[in-house]
Design a protein around this motif. Sequence first.
Motif, PDB file in Angstrom:
ATOM      1  N   SER A  84      37.193  45.616  29.945  1.00 18.64           N
ATOM      2  CA  SER A  84      38.727  44.775  29.429  1.00 18.64           C
ATOM      3  C   SER A  84      38.096  44.028  31.229  1.00 18.64           C
ATOM      4  N   PRO A  85      37.933  44.809  32.335  1.00 18.37           N
ATOM      5  CA  PRO A  85      37.515  43.823  33.103  1.00 18.37           C
ATOM      6  C   PRO A  85      37.031  43.048  33.691  1.00 18.37           C
ATOM      7  N   ILE A  86      35.445  43.711  32.497  1.00 14.33           N
ATOM      8  CA  ILE A  86      34.083  42.606  33.002  1.00 14.33           C
ATOM      9  C   ILE A  86      34.313  41.570  31.651  1.00 14.33           C
ATOM     10  N   THR A  87      35.712  41.674  30.827  1.00 22.70           N
ATOM     11  CA  THR A  87      35.527  40.575  30.305  1.00 22.70           C
ATOM     12  C   THR A  87      36.469  39.012  30.883  1.00 22.70           C
ATOM     13  N   VAL A  88      37.002  39.926  31.149  1.00 22.99           N
ATOM     14  CA  VAL A  88      37.925  38.308  32.349  1.00 22.99           C
ATOM     15  C   VAL A  88      36.810  38.730  33.318  1.00 22.99           C
ATOM     16  N   ILE A  89      36.408  39.121  33.724  1.00 22.82           N
ATOM     17  CA  ILE A  89      34.797  38.291  35.015  1.00 22.82           C
ATOM     18  C   ILE A  89      34.555  37.389  34.195  1.00 22.82           C
ATOM     19  N   LEU A  90      34.355  37.539  33.480  1.00 18.21           N
ATOM     20  CA  LEU A  90      33.043  36.669  32.324  1.00 18.21           C
ATOM     21  C   LEU A  90      34.000  35.445  32.143  1.00 18.21           C
ATOM     22  N   LEU A  91      35.005  35.353  31.633  1.00 15.57           N
ATOM     23  CA  LEU A  91      36.268  34.506  31.383  1.00 15.57           C
ATOM     24  C   LEU A  91      36.680  33.713  32.124  1.00 15.57           C
ATOM     25  N   ILE A  92      36.711  33.862  33.740  1.00 14.87           N
ATOM     26  CA  ILE A  92      36.791  33.051  34.675  1.00 14.87           C
ATOM     27  C   ILE A  92      35.429  32.307  35.202  1.00 14.87           C
ATOM     28  N   ARG A  93      34.370  33.666  35.320  1.00 17.40           N
ATOM     29  CA  ARG A  93      33.148  32.510  35.158  1.00 17.40           C
ATOM     30  C   ARG A  93      32.409  31.485  34.068  1.00 17.40           C
ATOM     31  N   ALA A  94      33.295  31.605  33.528  1.00 13.21           N
ATOM     32  CA  ALA A  94      33.096  31.064  32.260  1.00 13.21           C
ATOM     33  C   ALA A  94      33.410  29.109  32.220  1.00 13.21           C
ATOM     34  N   LEU A  96      35.552  28.099  35.052  1.00 15.44           N
ATOM     35  CA  LEU A  96      34.429  27.873  36.141  1.00 15.44           C
ATOM     36  C   LEU A  96      33.283  26.704  35.991  1.00 15.44           C
ATOM     37  N   ARG A  97      32.401  27.009  34.845  1.00 15.68           N
ATOM     38  CA  ARG A  97      31.311  26.535  35.312  1.00 15.68           C
ATOM     39  C   ARG A  97      32.000  25.832  34.420  1.00 15.68           C
ATOM     40  N   ASP A  98      32.609  25.819  33.272  1.00 15.99           N
ATOM     41  CA  ASP A  98      33.068  24.455  31.865  1.00 15.99           C
ATOM     42  C   ASP A  98      33.651  23.184  33.138  1.00 15.99           C
ATOM     43  N   HIS A  99      34.253  23.837  34.170  1.00 18.38           N
ATOM     44  CA  HIS A  99      35.568  23.172  34.970  1.00 18.38           C
ATOM     45  C   HIS A  99      34.352  22.242  36.024  1.00 18.38           C
TER      46      HIS A  99
END
Length: 116
Positions: A84-94, A96-99
């Motif tokens: 769960s925390p790993i996917t949250v970190i990956l989601l935030i990175r994705a 930010l990358r899209d933004h």
Amino acid sequence: MFRLIWAASARTHSILSYAPTNLLIAATRSRRGLRWGIPVMLLAIPYLLAAHWCVTTIEAGGPGWLNLVVLLCAWNSIKLILNSPITVILLIRAILRDHRAHRAARSVERGSPTPA
């Protein structure tokens, strides 16, 4: 000897890649599945309840092979909780990358140089 260990490891990896929790974790690591990281963590609760039930059955005189089920349930719940925390970190990175990509595309449309 090393060759035998290597072959056994490769076969075990190919078999375990089809385990339900491994498939679930692989699905949540995709871009579409990242948002499901927190709800998937809640699936650890049934695994913990099954492990608790097996432990109480063993203590009441149940068969000893249930210890393997306890180990499997505990391992699966740990995998789901740590995912769960790993996917949250990956989601935030994705996000930010899209933004950043969207902001860069918008600045190119306006004709201004992209910020460094």
